[in-house]
Design an enzyme around this catalytic site. Structure first.
Site, PDB file in Angstrom:
ATOM      1  N   LYS A   1      -9.317 -66.957 -57.268  1.00 30.50           N
ATOM      2  CA  LYS A   1      -7.935 -67.404 -57.070  1.00 30.50           C
ATOM      3  C   LYS A   1      -7.363 -67.920 -58.381  1.00 30.50           C
ATOM      4  O   LYS A   1      -7.792 -68.938 -58.900  1.00 30.50           O
ATOM      5  CB  LYS A   1      -7.866 -68.535 -56.032  1.00 30.50           C
ATOM      6  CG  LYS A   1      -6.419 -68.819 -55.654  1.00 30.50           C
ATOM      7  CD  LYS A   1      -6.182 -70.164 -55.019  1.00 30.50           C
ATOM      8  CE  LYS A   1      -5.988 -71.267 -56.000  1.00 30.50           C
ATOM      9  NZ  LYS A   1      -4.754 -71.168 -56.819  1.00 30.50           N
TER      10      LYS A   1
ATOM     11  N   GLU B   1     -15.813 -77.044 -64.622  1.00 31.93           N
ATOM     12  CA  GLU B   1     -15.364 -77.117 -66.014  1.00 31.93           C
ATOM     13  C   GLU B   1     -14.076 -77.912 -65.992  1.00 31.93           C
ATOM     14  O   GLU B   1     -13.042 -77.396 -65.577  1.00 31.93           O
ATOM     15  CB  GLU B   1     -15.104 -75.668 -66.469  1.00 31.93           C
ATOM     16  CG  GLU B   1     -15.064 -75.476 -67.931  1.00 31.93           C
ATOM     17  CD  GLU B   1     -16.423 -75.689 -68.530  1.00 31.93           C
ATOM     18  OE1 GLU B   1     -16.557 -76.708 -69.201  1.00 31.93           O
ATOM     19  OE2 GLU B   1     -17.318 -74.860 -68.313  1.00 31.93           O
TER      20      GLU B   1
ATOM     21  N   CYS C   1      -8.294 -77.580 -72.358  1.00 36.60           N
ATOM     22  CA  CYS C   1      -9.224 -78.624 -71.901  1.00 36.60           C
ATOM     23  C   CYS C   1      -9.995 -79.230 -73.062  1.00 36.60           C
ATOM     24  O   CYS C   1     -10.333 -80.399 -73.039  1.00 36.60           O
ATOM     25  CB  CYS C   1     -10.162 -78.098 -70.841  1.00 36.60           C
ATOM     26  SG  CYS C   1     -10.942 -76.564 -71.302  1.00 36.60           S
TER      27      CYS C   1
ATOM     28  N   GLU D   1      -6.093 -87.740 -70.077  1.00 40.92           N
ATOM     29  CA  GLU D   1      -5.775 -86.398 -70.551  1.00 40.92           C
ATOM     30  C   GLU D   1      -4.279 -86.160 -70.334  1.00 40.92           C
ATOM     31  O   GLU D   1      -3.787 -86.253 -69.213  1.00 40.92           O
ATOM     32  CB  GLU D   1      -6.593 -85.387 -69.730  1.00 40.92           C
ATOM     33  CG  GLU D   1      -6.465 -83.975 -70.232  1.00 40.92           C
ATOM     34  CD  GLU D   1      -7.317 -82.979 -69.434  1.00 40.92           C
ATOM     35  OE1 GLU D   1      -7.376 -83.100 -68.196  1.00 40.92           O
ATOM     36  OE2 GLU D   1      -7.914 -82.099 -70.067  1.00 40.92           O
TER      37      GLU D   1
HETATM   38  P1  NAI Z   1      -5.450 -78.335 -60.848  1.00 41.56           P
HETATM   39  O1  NAI Z   1      -6.802 -78.774 -61.152  1.00 41.56           O
HETATM   40  O2  NAI Z   1      -4.774 -78.891 -59.648  1.00 41.56           O
HETATM   41  O3  NAI Z   1      -5.388 -76.730 -60.725  1.00 41.56           O
HETATM   42  C1  NAI Z   1      -6.387 -75.856 -61.139  1.00 41.56           C
HETATM   43  C2  NAI Z   1      -6.650 -74.842 -60.050  1.00 41.56           C
HETATM   44  O4  NAI Z   1      -7.214 -75.472 -58.905  1.00 41.56           O
HETATM   45  C3  NAI Z   1      -5.438 -74.094 -59.544  1.00 41.56           C
HETATM   46  O5  NAI Z   1      -5.794 -72.755 -59.272  1.00 41.56           O
HETATM   47  C4  NAI Z   1      -5.100 -74.825 -58.253  1.00 41.56           C
HETATM   48  O6  NAI Z   1      -4.397 -74.016 -57.342  1.00 41.56           O
HETATM   49  C5  NAI Z   1      -6.479 -75.149 -57.739  1.00 41.56           C
HETATM   50  N1  NAI Z   1      -6.567 -76.282 -56.827  1.00 41.56           N
HETATM   51  C6  NAI Z   1      -5.737 -77.360 -56.721  1.00 41.56           C
HETATM   52  N2  NAI Z   1      -6.189 -78.191 -55.767  1.00 41.56           N
HETATM   53  C7  NAI Z   1      -7.320 -77.658 -55.266  1.00 41.56           C
HETATM   54  C8  NAI Z   1      -8.262 -78.068 -54.276  1.00 41.56           C
HETATM   55  N3  NAI Z   1      -8.130 -79.215 -53.625  1.00 41.56           N
HETATM   56  N4  NAI Z   1      -9.322 -77.272 -54.031  1.00 41.56           N
HETATM   57  C9  NAI Z   1      -9.493 -76.118 -54.710  1.00 41.56           C
HETATM   58  N5  NAI Z   1      -8.625 -75.685 -55.643  1.00 41.56           N
HETATM   59  C10 NAI Z   1      -7.568 -76.446 -55.933  1.00 41.56           C
HETATM   60  O7  NAI Z   1      -4.555 -78.588 -62.098  1.00 41.56           O
HETATM   61  P2  NAI Z   1      -2.979 -78.812 -62.092  1.00 41.56           P
HETATM   62  O8  NAI Z   1      -2.501 -79.632 -60.960  1.00 41.56           O
HETATM   63  O9  NAI Z   1      -2.347 -77.516 -62.223  1.00 41.56           O
HETATM   64  O10 NAI Z   1      -2.822 -79.695 -63.405  1.00 41.56           O
HETATM   65  C11 NAI Z   1      -2.933 -81.103 -63.343  1.00 41.56           C
HETATM   66  C12 NAI Z   1      -3.683 -81.636 -64.511  1.00 41.56           C
HETATM   67  O11 NAI Z   1      -4.980 -81.071 -64.521  1.00 41.56           O
HETATM   68  C13 NAI Z   1      -3.124 -81.253 -65.851  1.00 41.56           C
HETATM   69  O12 NAI Z   1      -2.116 -82.124 -66.242  1.00 41.56           O
HETATM   70  C14 NAI Z   1      -4.318 -81.357 -66.711  1.00 41.56           C
HETATM   71  O13 NAI Z   1      -4.501 -82.688 -67.110  1.00 41.56           O
HETATM   72  C15 NAI Z   1      -5.452 -80.957 -65.821  1.00 41.56           C
HETATM   73  N6  NAI Z   1      -5.890 -79.567 -66.013  1.00 41.56           N
HETATM   74  C16 NAI Z   1      -7.028 -79.366 -66.729  1.00 41.56           C
HETATM   75  C17 NAI Z   1      -7.458 -78.096 -66.968  1.00 41.56           C
HETATM   76  C18 NAI Z   1      -8.682 -77.858 -67.765  1.00 41.56           C
HETATM   77  O14 NAI Z   1      -8.964 -76.716 -68.121  1.00 41.56           O
HETATM   78  N7  NAI Z   1      -9.445 -78.868 -68.060  1.00 41.56           N
HETATM   79  C19 NAI Z   1      -6.728 -76.931 -66.496  1.00 41.56           C
HETATM   80  C20 NAI Z   1      -5.583 -77.249 -65.697  1.00 41.56           C
HETATM   81  C21 NAI Z   1      -5.195 -78.527 -65.496  1.00 41.56           C
END
Ligand code: NAI
Length: 774
Positions: A189, A262, A296, A390
């Site tokens: 996804k 990750e 990240c 972050e």
């Molecule tokens: P997120 O962690 O919510 O989204 C990443 C993925 O997880 C997306 O595909 C989302 O649809 C999915 N997701 C969301 N909630 C989920 C759940 N409960 N169970 C399974 N999958 C789920 O990240 P978001 O909200 O887009 O960004 C928020 C913050 O997260 C950012 O401001 C940043 O700080 C951090 N982030 C960190 C990343 C990294 O690579 N370390 C990547 C993206 C966001």
């Protein structure tokens, strides 16, 4: 006009990339997409918009998957898996074809990525897409080599993979390539803001000959992510925020699903006074303004040697003024758009709420679209919110340090541990710093270097597991032989009195001393015939706390040489051998069997094995495509908590203990609940074997009294549970707090002959990138 005047007045003209091909591709799909399940696209349903964040215009409508869609995708993946797993050589051809197909359509992927995500086309074209191709090429090789190099490894089955929006295609490649190479099938996804390149990838799967059902792509938001995590998959792989990582850890606890996370980071970028300052400033452009800081492993925390701070900041501000912000499709642009208004709002809020330090912002942001200016905030205190949280945007926060030791302290003052950069012209200093930094990756005089051949991943709340390299394959395989399940054993009962009047209450072993249990309770331990064998102390949460404190104090063990640790393990074997008969009898009495002698022999063998490995479990030098090396160093995790099984009460403690301490970890071990006296007898062996106080701590009693606390304890770095299913579940669920690594057996009989499994669980791989220079 002089040449110098011309240079002064020259500016970059726009160099726009055409969006025509990408738009034509979207139009060919009527700008509406369903899911890719079993090799075909489903009819679009319950759609929502995917937008171009630079213009706020809709690009296409994508579908929000239902529970039924997720189930259909898992079913298709499940059906395709056995045939896919059959031949590594065939998989290698398909992965190679995927790499070629990505290459053939590279510009289409790059433009589509830029449109959907807002990243500068230069980055999508030169970094995201080539690295994605490289991942498929590299793992085509891994598929080819699996049978010969990993003969005992089998695929896990169906993998559910949830990826973020910052590197949509690259994260897809990182997830898919190793999973497919190892014979798994996938339900992936993409993030809801950035699904388009995944859908284009789905389309090229058919072109590359990927069998139907091997790759399934379903779109939607976090709710769909939750469904994937909860579905009938064998493994969950997630990249994204730490908050969601925690939820996934809790949701999968006890499910038996393999898990890699990750997560986020707040990576330090350390500049010493002898660094090549211009290079270090240029490095920062890559560290924090690459992909608008939505990375990240972004070098988001600048630590500058105090003596050069003002000069460094001045140069940095000047460089920031030269950064060009705007239309991501313009090849001259350095800083593109933030992925979505919600992310822009998050960055804006965090910066606006900050009262500390001095802020500098450079450049003009376009009036429309999701843009945020490159930002530097200096003079922060290490504990300030912006130094800890972050931001995931183009915001660099900075502080100063005076000595290398202080730099390490400030660098490690974070709950994360993904990456770190060290800038100095003194290689001795750089290589002295690298092992001291709590990070999965260290870049010397560089930043954001990554490659399929080198493992990527972090420690602490940055998650666990590695992606890439040989070390990344463990996340997608399991041992070929399926383990048998343990049968619960009930303690013998009896009424017998002690056979001699001497007190036989075995104490706990904490910090090199025998300690009475905090609660002051002990329990009679009987043999098969009801004879009283002795009494075991019942440890509670406070005893666990004391043991963890003792293990913390023994931190210098982790700095000892493998050679020294080997000698100590050999010495322990010698001391155990001297009392072999006594231990054999003890095991026979405790278990009511006659396996004692064999178990003592196996325990001696385990001590010899891990003594042997202590100075031989070497790292690697990865052949990465730079003029330089990536050193994959094996490091101890720190403090490992262990819950032993009742099967083999002596070996079941000695094998994991020896592997853990042989690799430089400290241990807090909860001995066999039913047969604890073999472990407490071992205390005397430990006391005479030169093991420093606190390296091995032994608790006895009911595992239910400590499992939850062990899993949740913030100063325990990993927990292993070899006991029953319920304990595995408790440990996994409790570990969500600080996202520690866990290794649990869900009640299976532990396989102590698999020393490689023990060794890899006892170590963390740190990749240290050392470029040679020009
Ligand atoms: P997120 O962690 O919510 O989204 C990443 C993925 O997880 C997306 O595909 C989302 O649809 C999915 N997701 C969301 N909630 C989920 C759940 N409960 N169970 C399974 N999958 C789920 O990240 P978001 O909200 O887009 O960004 C928020 C913050 O997260 C950012 O401001 C940043 O700080 C951090 N982030 C960190 C990343 C990294 O690579 N370390 C990547 C993206 C966001």
């Amino acid at each position: 006009m002089s040449v110098s005047d011309i240079y002064q007045s020259m500016d970059y003209g726009p160099a726009p990339e055409s969006a025509a091909e990408a738009m034509a591709w979207l139009d060919a799909h009527k700008r509406k997409f369903g899911h890719f399940i079993g090799g075909d696209f489903t009819k679009p349903a319950k759609t929502f918009a995917s937008r171009n964040p630079a213009t706020c215009e809709d690009l296409a409508q994508i579908s929000q998957a239902s529970q039924k869609d997720v189930e259909a995708a898992v079913k298709a993946a499940r059906a395709a898996q056995p045939a896919w797993a059959k031949s590594g050589a065939k998989r290698a051809r398909v992965l190679y074809a995927l790499a070629r197909a990505l290459q053939k359509h590279s510009r289409l992927f790059a433009v589509l990525e830029t449109l959907d995500n807002g990243k500068p086309i230069r980055e999508a074209r030169d970094i995201d897409v080539p690295l994605a191709q490289r991942h498929f090429y590299y793992h085509a090789g891994m598929a080819q080599l699996m049978a010969s190099e990993l003969p005992d490894a089998a695929p896990l089955g169906v993998c559910g993979q949830v990826i973020p929006w910052n590197f949509p295609l690259l994260m897809l490649a990182w997830k898919l390539a190793p999973a497919l190479a190892m014979g798994n099938t996938v339900v992936l996804k993409p993030a809801e803001y950035t699904s388009l390149t995944a859908l284009l990838f789905a389309e090229i799967c058919a072109e590359a000959g990927v069998p139907k059902g091997v790759v399934n792509i379903i779109t939607g938001d976090g709710a769909v992510g939750e469904m994937v995590v909860a579905a009938d998959v064998d493994k969950v792989a997630f990249t994204g925020s730490t908050a969601v990582g925690r939820r996934i850890r809790a949701a999968t606890a006890g499910s038996g699903k393999a898990l890699t996370l990750e997560l986020g980071g707040k990576s330090p970028y350390i500049v010493f006074d002898d660094a090549d300052i211009d290079s270090a400033v240029e490095g920062l452009v890559d560290a924090i303004w690459f992909n608008q800081g939505q990375v990240c492993c972004a070098g988001s925390r600048l630590l500058v040697h105090e003596g050069i701070a003002d000069r460094f900041y001045a140069k940095l501000r000047r460089r920031m003024e030269g950064l060009r912000i705007g239309d991501p499709l313009d090849k001259c642009i350095d800083v593109g758009a933030i992925v979505d208004p919600s992310q822009l709002a998050q960055i804006t809020r965090l910066v606006e709420e900050n009262q500390a330090g001095e802020m500098f912002q450079a450049g003009q942001v376009p009036e429309t679209g999701c843009f945020y200016p490159p930002t530097l905030i200096t003079g922060l205190h290490p504990a300030d919110t912006l130094m800890q949280e972050e931001i995931f945007g183009p915001v660099l926060v900075a502080t100063t340090f005076r000595t290398p030791a202080e730099a390490v302290q400030v660098a490690n003052n974070t709950s994360y541990g993904l990456a770190a950069s060290v800038w100095t012209e003194n290689i001795n200093l750089a290589l002295d710093m690298a092992p001291k930094l709590a990070a999965g990756i260290v870049w010397v005089n560089g930043t954001n270097m990554m490659d399929a051949a080198a493992g990527f991943g972090g420690v602490r709340e940055s998650g666990f597991g590695r992606e890439g390299g040989w070390e990344g394959l463990a996340a997608y395989t399991r041992p070929k032989t399926k383990p048998k399940m343990q049968k619960p054993v009930a303690a013998f009962t009896g009424t017998g009195a002690p056979t001699d009047p001497i007190d036989r209450t075995a104490k706990l072993y904490i910090g090199g001393k025998q300690a009475r249990p905090d609660a002051g309770y002990s329990r009679n331990i009987y043999g098969k015939k009801g004879q009283l064998l002795g009494q075991a102390s019942l440890a509670n949460r406070k005893d666990l706390r004391n043991a963890v404190e003792a293990a913390q104090k023994a931190a210098s063990w982790s700095k000892t040489t493998g050679a020294l640790r080997a000698q100590i393990l050999y010495y322990m074997a010698e001391n155990l051998a001297a009392r072999g008969d006594e231990f054999a009898k003890r095991i026979n009495d405790l278990t009511g069997t006659t396996t004692g002698k064999a178990e003592v022999e196996a325990s001696l063998d385990a001590l010899f094995t891990y003594a042997a490995w202590a100075d031989k479990y070497d790292g690697q030098v990865h052949g990465v495509p730079i003029r330089g090396v990536a050193l994959a160093m094996k490091e101890p995790l720190g403090t490992i908590g262990m819950i032993c099984s009742d099967a083999q009460p002596l070996l079941g403690l000695i094998a994991p203990m020896a592997a853990a301490i042989g690799m430089g970890n400290r241990t807090v071990i909860h001995a066999s609940q039913t047969y604890p006296l073999a472990a407490t007898d071992l205390i005397q062996v430990l006391e005479t074997s030169d093991i420093p106080a606190g390296v091995v701590n032994i608790l006895t009693g009911d595992r239910a009294d400590v499992a939850q606390h062990m899993g949740a304890h913030m100063d325990i770095d990993a927990v292993w549970s070899f006991a029953d299913e319920a304990t595995s579940t408790t440990v996994e669920a409790a570990s969500a707090g600080n996202l520690k690594r866990t290794w649990v057996n869900h009640g299976a009989v532990p396989d102590w002959s698999d020393s490689h499994a023990l060794l890899s669980h006892a170590t963390e791989v740190k990749n240290i990138w050392v470029p040679y220079g020009e």
